[in-house]
Design a protein around this motif. Structure first.
Motif, PDB file in Angstrom:
ATOM      1  N   ARG A 172     -19.836  -4.512  16.626  1.00 43.56           N
ATOM      2  CA  ARG A 172     -19.745  -3.271  17.455  1.00 43.56           C
ATOM      3  C   ARG A 172     -19.469  -2.143  16.498  1.00 43.56           C
ATOM      4  O   ARG A 172     -19.904  -1.085  16.592  1.00 43.56           O
ATOM      5  CB  ARG A 172     -19.179  -3.153  18.702  1.00 43.56           C
ATOM      6  CG  ARG A 172     -20.100  -4.021  19.943  1.00 43.56           C
ATOM      7  CD  ARG A 172     -19.192  -3.886  21.105  1.00 43.56           C
ATOM      8  NE  ARG A 172     -17.704  -4.636  21.282  1.00 43.56           N
ATOM      9  CZ  ARG A 172     -17.587  -5.551  21.410  1.00 43.56           C
ATOM     10  NH1 ARG A 172     -18.377  -6.541  21.747  1.00 43.56           N
ATOM     11  NH2 ARG A 172     -16.302  -6.202  21.345  1.00 43.56           N
ATOM     12  N   LEU A 173     -18.078  -2.453  15.790  1.00 39.50           N
ATOM     13  CA  LEU A 173     -17.667  -1.318  14.922  1.00 39.50           C
ATOM     14  C   LEU A 173     -18.508  -1.103  13.821  1.00 39.50           C
ATOM     15  O   LEU A 173     -18.766   0.073  13.340  1.00 39.50           O
ATOM     16  CB  LEU A 173     -15.909  -1.798  14.365  1.00 39.50           C
ATOM     17  CG  LEU A 173     -15.585  -0.686  13.962  1.00 39.50           C
ATOM     18  CD1 LEU A 173     -15.275   0.462  14.469  1.00 39.50           C
ATOM     19  CD2 LEU A 173     -14.089  -1.470  13.276  1.00 39.50           C
ATOM     20  N   ALA A 174     -19.118  -2.374  13.276  1.00 38.20           N
ATOM     21  CA  ALA A 174     -19.994  -1.908  12.032  1.00 38.20           C
ATOM     22  C   ALA A 174     -21.376  -1.001  12.416  1.00 38.20           C
ATOM     23  O   ALA A 174     -21.928  -0.261  11.730  1.00 38.20           O
ATOM     24  CB  ALA A 174     -20.352  -3.316  11.411  1.00 38.20           C
ATOM     25  N   ALA A 175     -21.824  -1.173  13.764  1.00 38.71           N
ATOM     26  CA  ALA A 175     -22.898  -0.439  14.387  1.00 38.71           C
ATOM     27  C   ALA A 175     -22.567   0.876  14.290  1.00 38.71           C
ATOM     28  O   ALA A 175     -23.542   1.498  14.624  1.00 38.71           O
ATOM     29  CB  ALA A 175     -23.236  -1.129  15.695  1.00 38.71           C
ATOM     30  N   THR A 176     -21.461   1.324  14.216  1.00 41.41           N
ATOM     31  CA  THR A 176     -21.134   2.884  14.430  1.00 41.41           C
ATOM     32  C   THR A 176     -21.371   3.325  12.864  1.00 41.41           C
ATOM     33  O   THR A 176     -20.503   4.212  12.593  1.00 41.41           O
ATOM     34  CB  THR A 176     -19.702   3.062  15.111  1.00 41.41           C
ATOM     35  OG1 THR A 176     -18.697   2.631  14.186  1.00 41.41           O
ATOM     36  CG2 THR A 176     -19.743   2.362  16.467  1.00 41.41           C
ATOM     37  N   GLU A 215     -29.721  -5.604   5.054  1.00 41.76           N
ATOM     38  CA  GLU A 215     -29.031  -5.064   6.188  1.00 41.76           C
ATOM     39  C   GLU A 215     -29.194  -3.657   6.372  1.00 41.76           C
ATOM     40  O   GLU A 215     -29.586  -3.212   7.666  1.00 41.76           O
ATOM     41  CB  GLU A 215     -27.639  -5.393   5.904  1.00 41.76           C
ATOM     42  CG  GLU A 215     -26.740  -5.113   7.202  1.00 41.76           C
ATOM     43  CD  GLU A 215     -27.064  -6.206   8.437  1.00 41.76           C
ATOM     44  OE1 GLU A 215     -26.694  -5.982   9.496  1.00 41.76           O
ATOM     45  OE2 GLU A 215     -27.296  -7.071   8.102  1.00 41.76           O
ATOM     46  N   LEU A 216     -29.305  -2.896   5.544  1.00 36.83           N
ATOM     47  CA  LEU A 216     -29.345  -1.411   5.747  1.00 36.83           C
ATOM     48  C   LEU A 216     -30.739  -0.967   6.152  1.00 36.83           C
ATOM     49  O   LEU A 216     -31.087  -0.248   7.177  1.00 36.83           O
ATOM     50  CB  LEU A 216     -28.946  -0.929   4.526  1.00 36.83           C
ATOM     51  CG  LEU A 216     -27.383  -0.556   4.020  1.00 36.83           C
ATOM     52  CD1 LEU A 216     -27.269  -0.077   2.622  1.00 36.83           C
ATOM     53  CD2 LEU A 216     -26.782   0.444   5.099  1.00 36.83           C
ATOM     54  N   ASP A 242     -14.691   4.278   0.308  1.00 36.60           N
ATOM     55  CA  ASP A 242     -14.802   3.366  -0.350  1.00 36.60           C
ATOM     56  C   ASP A 242     -15.090   2.221   0.492  1.00 36.60           C
ATOM     57  O   ASP A 242     -14.246   1.640   0.890  1.00 36.60           O
ATOM     58  CB  ASP A 242     -13.849   3.045  -1.506  1.00 36.60           C
ATOM     59  CG  ASP A 242     -14.006   2.045  -2.442  1.00 36.60           C
ATOM     60  OD1 ASP A 242     -14.784   1.137  -2.067  1.00 36.60           O
ATOM     61  OD2 ASP A 242     -13.252   1.854  -3.135  1.00 36.60           O
ATOM     62  N   THR A 243     -16.205   1.891   0.880  1.00 33.76           N
ATOM     63  CA  THR A 243     -16.465   0.823   1.883  1.00 33.76           C
ATOM     64  C   THR A 243     -16.701   1.216   3.338  1.00 33.76           C
ATOM     65  O   THR A 243     -15.925   2.355   3.489  1.00 33.76           O
ATOM     66  CB  THR A 243     -15.965  -0.618   1.572  1.00 33.76           C
ATOM     67  OG1 THR A 243     -16.694  -1.607   2.211  1.00 33.76           O
ATOM     68  CG2 THR A 243     -14.376  -0.704   2.587  1.00 33.76           C
ATOM     69  N   THR A 244     -16.934   0.450   4.313  1.00 30.23           N
ATOM     70  CA  THR A 244     -16.877   0.750   5.516  1.00 30.23           C
ATOM     71  C   THR A 244     -17.126  -0.424   6.338  1.00 30.23           C
ATOM     72  O   THR A 244     -16.966  -1.637   5.879  1.00 30.23           O
ATOM     73  CB  THR A 244     -18.173   1.561   5.993  1.00 30.23           C
ATOM     74  OG1 THR A 244     -19.463   0.684   6.130  1.00 30.23           O
ATOM     75  CG2 THR A 244     -18.605   2.814   5.290  1.00 30.23           C
ATOM     76  N   PRO A 245     -16.952  -0.571   7.751  1.00 29.93           N
ATOM     77  CA  PRO A 245     -16.831  -1.796   8.717  1.00 29.93           C
ATOM     78  C   PRO A 245     -18.060  -2.570   8.461  1.00 29.93           C
ATOM     79  O   PRO A 245     -18.173  -3.803   8.450  1.00 29.93           O
ATOM     80  CB  PRO A 245     -16.661  -1.278  10.031  1.00 29.93           C
ATOM     81  CG  PRO A 245     -15.628  -0.024   9.778  1.00 29.93           C
ATOM     82  CD  PRO A 245     -16.327   0.843   8.739  1.00 29.93           C
ATOM     83  N   LEU A 246     -19.107  -2.039   7.994  1.00 29.68           N
ATOM     84  CA  LEU A 246     -20.420  -2.529   7.790  1.00 29.68           C
ATOM     85  C   LEU A 246     -20.172  -3.630   6.566  1.00 29.68           C
ATOM     86  O   LEU A 246     -20.796  -4.797   6.755  1.00 29.68           O
ATOM     87  CB  LEU A 246     -21.592  -1.553   7.533  1.00 29.68           C
ATOM     88  CG  LEU A 246     -22.900  -2.058   7.198  1.00 29.68           C
ATOM     89  CD1 LEU A 246     -23.621  -3.234   8.554  1.00 29.68           C
ATOM     90  CD2 LEU A 246     -24.012  -0.839   6.813  1.00 29.68           C
ATOM     91  N   MET A 247     -19.403  -3.188   5.617  1.00 22.59           N
ATOM     92  CA  MET A 247     -19.371  -4.160   4.305  1.00 22.59           C
ATOM     93  C   MET A 247     -18.447  -5.307   4.808  1.00 22.59           C
ATOM     94  O   MET A 247     -18.480  -6.412   4.711  1.00 22.59           O
ATOM     95  CB  MET A 247     -18.643  -3.498   3.276  1.00 22.59           C
ATOM     96  CG  MET A 247     -19.668  -2.536   2.503  1.00 22.59           C
ATOM     97  SD  MET A 247     -21.327  -3.457   2.066  1.00 22.59           S
ATOM     98  CE  MET A 247     -20.491  -4.774   0.836  1.00 22.59           C
ATOM     99  N   THR A 248     -17.539  -4.909   5.768  1.00 22.84           N
ATOM    100  CA  THR A 248     -16.604  -6.072   6.180  1.00 22.84           C
ATOM    101  C   THR A 248     -17.591  -7.061   7.041  1.00 22.84           C
ATOM    102  O   THR A 248     -17.504  -8.338   6.926  1.00 22.84           O
ATOM    103  CB  THR A 248     -15.503  -5.669   7.062  1.00 22.84           C
ATOM    104  OG1 THR A 248     -14.818  -4.382   6.389  1.00 22.84           O
ATOM    105  CG2 THR A 248     -14.475  -6.498   7.717  1.00 22.84           C
TER     106      THR A 248
END
Length: 174
Positions: free
Chosen positions: A100-104, A142-143, A77-83
Motif C-alpha cells: 500500500r505504501l509503495a502504491a503511493t 514493475e514501473l 534516493d530510493t522510495t518505498p517502491l524499491m523496498t
C-alpha cells in the motif's frame, strides 16, 4: 513553497547516491539519502522481512521532513517502491502494508539509474552484478506494470546530469 519530489530508483551500485548528491548541489536543494544504508550500519546486519515496512515508512518520513528544507526539487534516493521490490527479490512476497505504501508512488518525475557503472562491493549492502541486473530488469517491468513513466539515465555523471536537466525542464509548472 511547493517542492517537486524526484524519485531516483535503481539497483544496487548504480549511482543513485552519487547522482542525488550532484543534483542537490546543482539545484541548491536537499536530497534524501537511502535509509537502508543507515539501518544496516546501525544494526550491523541486513534487514529481515519484518523490517521492510519500517524501513519504507522511515524513508517516506524522511522525505516529508526534507521537503520543508528543499528548494523547488527534492531528490529522493530510493522510495518505498524499491523496498517492496527488494522484498519480492529476497522473500518472494510483499507485506500488504508495504505494498500500500509503495502504491503511493506520487513523484513529479521518476529517474532510473542504468546499471552501467562499475559494480562495487559494499559490505553488507551489495550482492553481485547478477543481482544488480536482475533488480534493474524487475524495476523496469514493475514501473511499466504500474504505468509509472520514467527517465532512464545512463553514462557517466556529467551525461546523467544533462539527461536529468533536460527531463526537469519539461515538467509542467506548479
Amino acid at each position: 513553497m511547493s517542492v517537486r519530489r524526484i524519485a531516483v530508483l535503481g539497483a544496487e551500485s548504480s549511482g543513485k547516491s552519487t547522482l542525488c548528491t550532484a543534483l542537490a548541489r546543482r539545484y541548491d536543494t536537499a536530497w534524501v539519502p537511502e535509509y537502508l544504508r543507515e539501518f544496516v550500519d546501525t544494526h550491523a546486519r541486513v534487514p529481515f522481512e519484518a523490517d521492510q515496512i519500517g524501513i519504507a515508512r522511515t524513508q517516506r518520513a524522511r522525505e516529508d521532513a526534507a521537503a520543508a528544507q528543499a528548494n523547488a526539487f527534492l531528490f529522493c534516493d530510493t522510495t518505498p517502491l524499491m523496498t517492496a521490490l527488494y522484498s519480492r527479490v529476497y522473500w518472494g512476497r510483499v507485506d500488504p502494508a508495504l505494498e500500500r505504501l509503495a502504491a503511493t508512488h506520487d513523484y513529479a518525475l521518476t529517474l532510473v539509474t542504468a546499471p552501467d557503472t562499475p559494480w562495487i562491493p559494499d559490505g553488507l549492502m551489495r550482492e553481485s552484478e547478477e543481482v544488480r541486473q536482475q533488480v534493474f530488469a524487475m524495476l523496469v517491468d514493475e514501473l511499466d506494470a504500474r504505468g509509472v513513466r520514467f527517465v532512464l539515465v545512463e553514462g557517466d555523471l556529467p551525461h546523467r546530469l544533462r539527461q536529468v536537466e533536460a527531463a526537469l525542464k519539461v515538467l509542467k509548472p506548479l
